[in-house]
Design a protein around this motif. Structure first.
Motif, mmCIF file in Angstrom:
data_model
loop_
_atom_site.group_PDB
_atom_site.id
_atom_site.type_symbol
_atom_site.label_atom_id
_atom_site.label_comp_id
_atom_site.label_asym_id
_atom_site.label_seq_id
_atom_site.Cartn_x
_atom_site.Cartn_y
_atom_site.Cartn_z
ATOM 1 N N ARG A 1 -10.619 -2.754 -2.900
ATOM 2 C CA ARG A 1 -10.580 -3.239 -1.517
ATOM 3 C C ARG A 1 -10.935 -4.723 -1.452
ATOM 4 N NH1 ARG A 1 -9.755 1.283 1.338
ATOM 5 N NH2 ARG A 1 -10.728 3.233 0.656
ATOM 6 N N ALA A 2 -11.878 -5.133 -2.295
ATOM 7 C CA ALA A 2 -12.262 -6.544 -2.314
ATOM 8 C C ALA A 2 -11.073 -7.425 -2.704
ATOM 9 C CB ALA A 2 -13.425 -6.753 -3.289
ATOM 10 N N VAL A 3 -10.326 -7.015 -3.718
ATOM 11 C CA VAL A 3 -9.173 -7.799 -4.160
ATOM 12 C C VAL A 3 -8.069 -7.771 -3.102
ATOM 13 C CG1 VAL A 3 -7.394 -8.041 -5.929
ATOM 14 C CG2 VAL A 3 -9.739 -7.458 -6.588
ATOM 15 N N ALA A 4 -7.860 -6.628 -2.463
ATOM 16 C CA ALA A 4 -6.854 -6.535 -1.400
ATOM 17 C C ALA A 4 -7.194 -7.469 -0.253
ATOM 18 C CB ALA A 4 -6.744 -5.097 -0.899
ATOM 19 N N LEU A 5 -8.479 -7.554 0.080
ATOM 20 C CA LEU A 5 -8.891 -8.451 1.148
ATOM 21 C C LEU A 5 -8.591 -9.896 0.768
ATOM 22 C CD1 LEU A 5 -12.097 -8.141 3.254
ATOM 23 C CD2 LEU A 5 -11.325 -10.365 2.465
ATOM 24 N N MET A 6 -8.857 -10.242 -0.484
ATOM 25 C CA MET A 6 -8.609 -11.610 -0.942
ATOM 26 C C MET A 6 -7.113 -11.946 -0.896
ATOM 27 S SD MET A 6 -11.541 -13.127 -2.164
ATOM 28 C CE MET A 6 -11.412 -13.995 -3.735
ATOM 29 N N VAL A 7 -6.265 -11.033 -1.335
ATOM 30 C CA VAL A 7 -4.823 -11.317 -1.432
ATOM 31 C C VAL A 7 -4.105 -11.120 -0.101
ATOM 32 C CG1 VAL A 7 -2.662 -10.681 -2.575
ATOM 33 C CG2 VAL A 7 -4.801 -10.681 -3.874
ATOM 34 N N LEU A 8 -4.461 -10.031 0.607
ATOM 35 C CA LEU A 8 -3.707 -9.639 1.798
ATOM 36 C C LEU A 8 -4.464 -9.836 3.104
ATOM 37 C CD1 LEU A 8 -2.254 -6.330 0.313
ATOM 38 C CD2 LEU A 8 -0.971 -8.422 0.789
ATOM 39 N N GLY A 9 -5.764 -10.143 3.014
ATOM 40 C CA GLY A 9 -6.535 -10.325 4.228
ATOM 41 C C GLY A 9 -6.974 -9.039 4.876
ATOM 42 N N ASP A 10 -6.758 -7.903 4.219
ATOM 43 C CA ASP A 10 -7.083 -6.600 4.790
ATOM 44 C C ASP A 10 -7.509 -5.666 3.667
ATOM 45 O OD1 ASP A 10 -7.168 -4.097 5.990
ATOM 46 O OD2 ASP A 10 -5.435 -4.494 7.278
ATOM 47 N N ALA A 11 -8.771 -5.251 3.683
ATOM 48 C CA ALA A 11 -9.320 -4.418 2.615
ATOM 49 C C ALA A 11 -8.742 -3.017 2.588
ATOM 50 C CB ALA A 11 -10.846 -4.341 2.749
ATOM 51 N N SER A 12 -8.088 -2.608 3.656
ATOM 52 C CA SER A 12 -7.537 -1.250 3.709
ATOM 53 C C SER A 12 -6.159 -1.144 3.059
ATOM 54 C CB SER A 12 -7.439 -0.765 5.159
ATOM 55 O OG SER A 12 -6.440 -1.474 5.870
ATOM 56 N N LYS A 13 -5.561 -2.276 2.716
ATOM 57 C CA LYS A 13 -4.184 -2.265 2.218
ATOM 58 C C LYS A 13 -4.144 -2.050 0.705
ATOM 59 C CE LYS A 13 -2.022 -4.828 5.979
ATOM 60 N NZ LYS A 13 -1.188 -5.987 6.361
ATOM 61 N N ILE A 14 -4.585 -0.862 0.293
ATOM 62 C CA ILE A 14 -4.520 -0.495 -1.120
ATOM 63 C C ILE A 14 -3.780 0.821 -1.270
ATOM 64 C CG2 ILE A 14 -6.678 -1.688 -1.664
ATOM 65 C CD1 ILE A 14 -8.030 1.078 -1.868
ATOM 66 N N THR A 15 -3.090 0.951 -2.374
ATOM 67 C CA THR A 15 -2.492 2.221 -2.775
ATOM 68 C C THR A 15 -3.186 2.648 -4.057
ATOM 69 O OG1 THR A 15 -0.337 1.643 -1.829
ATOM 70 C CG2 THR A 15 -0.383 3.395 -3.490
ATOM 71 N N VAL A 16 -3.933 3.742 -3.994
ATOM 72 C CA VAL A 16 -4.695 4.221 -5.145
ATOM 73 C C VAL A 16 -3.776 5.023 -6.059
ATOM 74 C CG1 VAL A 16 -6.635 5.647 -5.901
ATOM 75 C CG2 VAL A 16 -6.846 4.237 -3.840
ATOM 76 N N VAL A 17 -3.763 4.659 -7.333
ATOM 77 C CA VAL A 17 -2.940 5.353 -8.332
ATOM 78 C C VAL A 17 -3.880 5.930 -9.391
ATOM 79 C CG1 VAL A 17 -1.049 5.177 -9.978
ATOM 80 C CG2 VAL A 17 -1.077 3.699 -7.940
ATOM 81 N N PRO A 18 -4.196 7.243 -9.314
ATOM 82 C CA PRO A 18 -5.070 7.852 -10.326
ATOM 83 C C PRO A 18 -4.330 8.010 -11.651
ATOM 84 C CG PRO A 18 -4.364 9.500 -8.732
ATOM 85 C CD PRO A 18 -3.833 8.191 -8.251
ATOM 86 N N LEU A 19 -4.965 7.566 -12.736
ATOM 87 C CA LEU A 19 -4.326 7.568 -14.046
ATOM 88 C C LEU A 19 -5.253 8.148 -15.103
ATOM 89 C CD1 LEU A 19 -2.935 3.931 -13.905
ATOM 90 C CD2 LEU A 19 -1.537 5.999 -13.807
ATOM 91 N N SER A 20 -4.688 8.894 -16.020
ATOM 92 C CA SER A 20 -5.464 9.388 -17.155
ATOM 93 C C SER A 20 -5.727 8.233 -18.113
ATOM 94 C CB SER A 20 -4.694 10.492 -17.886
ATOM 95 O OG SER A 20 -3.557 9.946 -18.539
#
Length: 340
Positions: free
Chosen positions: A66-85
């Motif tokens: 969320r911190a990186v999304a806020l820095m790049v997009l201005g909105d901490a909610s704009k993330i798509t979580v991709v769970p990976l093994s």
């Protein structure tokens, strides 16, 4: 230089201005897509990244996304979580399926120089540990001669375990299972005497056992595991943005800037605080974002210590001591370059 509106920060409703002319390929792609694709441990890792009862992903690693999304997009909610093994994370990163990993990946020379990854900032100083049943009365891994130990295959975890026991001429039998969930279940069912992972994973997986209090993580440190945010080679701007998202959270804690007092601190005469919060202008330009990124980060997520405490610390289900991850001013080794 032309500036365009990059986004709106949730409830604050403030405009986030981003310098587009210097944007690199990763930043351009993320902004065009409108979401940051973030790789985390899958299917879940409580405290670090797991969906809550409403299906919303929460955890230490999620907050860093969320911190990186806020820095790049201005909105901490704009993330798509991709769970990976563990096995799928590197191919997903190399293929461009994800933009960033916060899934407790250790910074190593081979990964840095041969796999095409950059490691902008260490999130957590970890180590490989071993968990055993409290009833066994074991206080050191050296007492596990002849034991069966659950370990994931084809990883540095398996290699570290073998090296540690071989160096001490202690024999053991590995029980190798690829899925973390199945490996933890095998340990819980008594198919092995001990289980090994990075200590952070052991603390998280302990919460999933039938009786978590019946299990302890031994004090032995089989390896050093500096866990870092991970990005691909090829975009210096994105590398810098992700690194300074982490550094800013750490420096905010050191300076006493919290989620509750961040806005009040805008009037603080301390030049370090003023620069971090954007009261004195200029730091955002080099990243291609607005100068008040520090204020937005801390008001939205809190500082590093607040993020650690709510997800991993004594007030959480994991109850992890900060240990090495205390600030260097408090006896730990956590330290960030200055925001100046």
């Amino acid at each position: 230089m032309k500036r365009v509106i990059a986004g709106c920060l949730g409830a604050l409703g403030a405009l986030f201005l981003a310098t587009q002319a210097s944007a690199g390929p990763a930043v351009d792609a993320i902004r065009a897509r409108g979401t940051l694709r973030c790789g985390v441990q899958g299917p879940s890792n409580p405290g670090f990244g797991a969906p809550d009862s409403q299906g919303v992903w929460r955890g230490f690693n999620i907050d860093l996304c969320r911190a990186v999304a806020l820095m790049v997009l201005g909105d901490a909610s704009k993330i798509t979580v991709v769970p990976l093994s563990t096995q799928a994370r590197f191919p997903a990163m190399q293929s461009g399926e994800i933009d960033i990993m916060t899934n407790s990946t250790t910074w190593t020379m081979q990964r840095d120089t041969q796999l095409g990854f950059n490691f902008p900032a260490i999130l957590y100083y970890d180590y490989q540990g071993i968990m055993v049943r409290r009833s066994a009365g074991i206080t050191s891994a050296a007492q596990l001669a002849g034991a069966t130990i659950c370990v994931p295959p084809g990883t540095t975890t398996e290699l570290n375990l073998t090296d540690w026991f071989r160096a001490r001429r202690i024999s053991f039998t590995p029980l190798v299972i690829e899925s973390r969930v199945d490996l933890t279940r095998a340990y819980d069912a008594g198919r092995c005497d001990a289980i090994t992972y990075d200590a952070t994973i052991l603390y998280a997986q302990r919460t999933t056992l039938q009786n978590p209090a019946d299990h302890i993580v031994l004090p032995d440190r089989l390896s050093k595991e500096p866990l870092s945010i991970t990005v691909r080679h090829g975009d210096d701007q994105f590398h810098d943005i992700t690194g300074w998202a982490v550094f800013t959270l750490i420096n905010a804690e050191e300076l006493g800037i919290t989620q509750a007092n961040a806005r009040e601190q805008l009037s603080n005469p301390d030049p370090q605080i003023r620069r971090l919060l954007g009261a004195d202008r200029g730091l955002g330009e080099g990243l291609g974002i607005s100068d008040d990124f520090g204020l937005r980060l801390i008001e939205t997520l809190g500082n590093y210590g607040e993020i650690f405490e709510r997800n991993l610390g004594s007030g959480s289900a994991l109850g992890i001591e900060r240990g090495l991850n205390r600030l260097y001013t408090n006896g730990g080794i956590l330290y960030a370059p200055p925001n100046r």
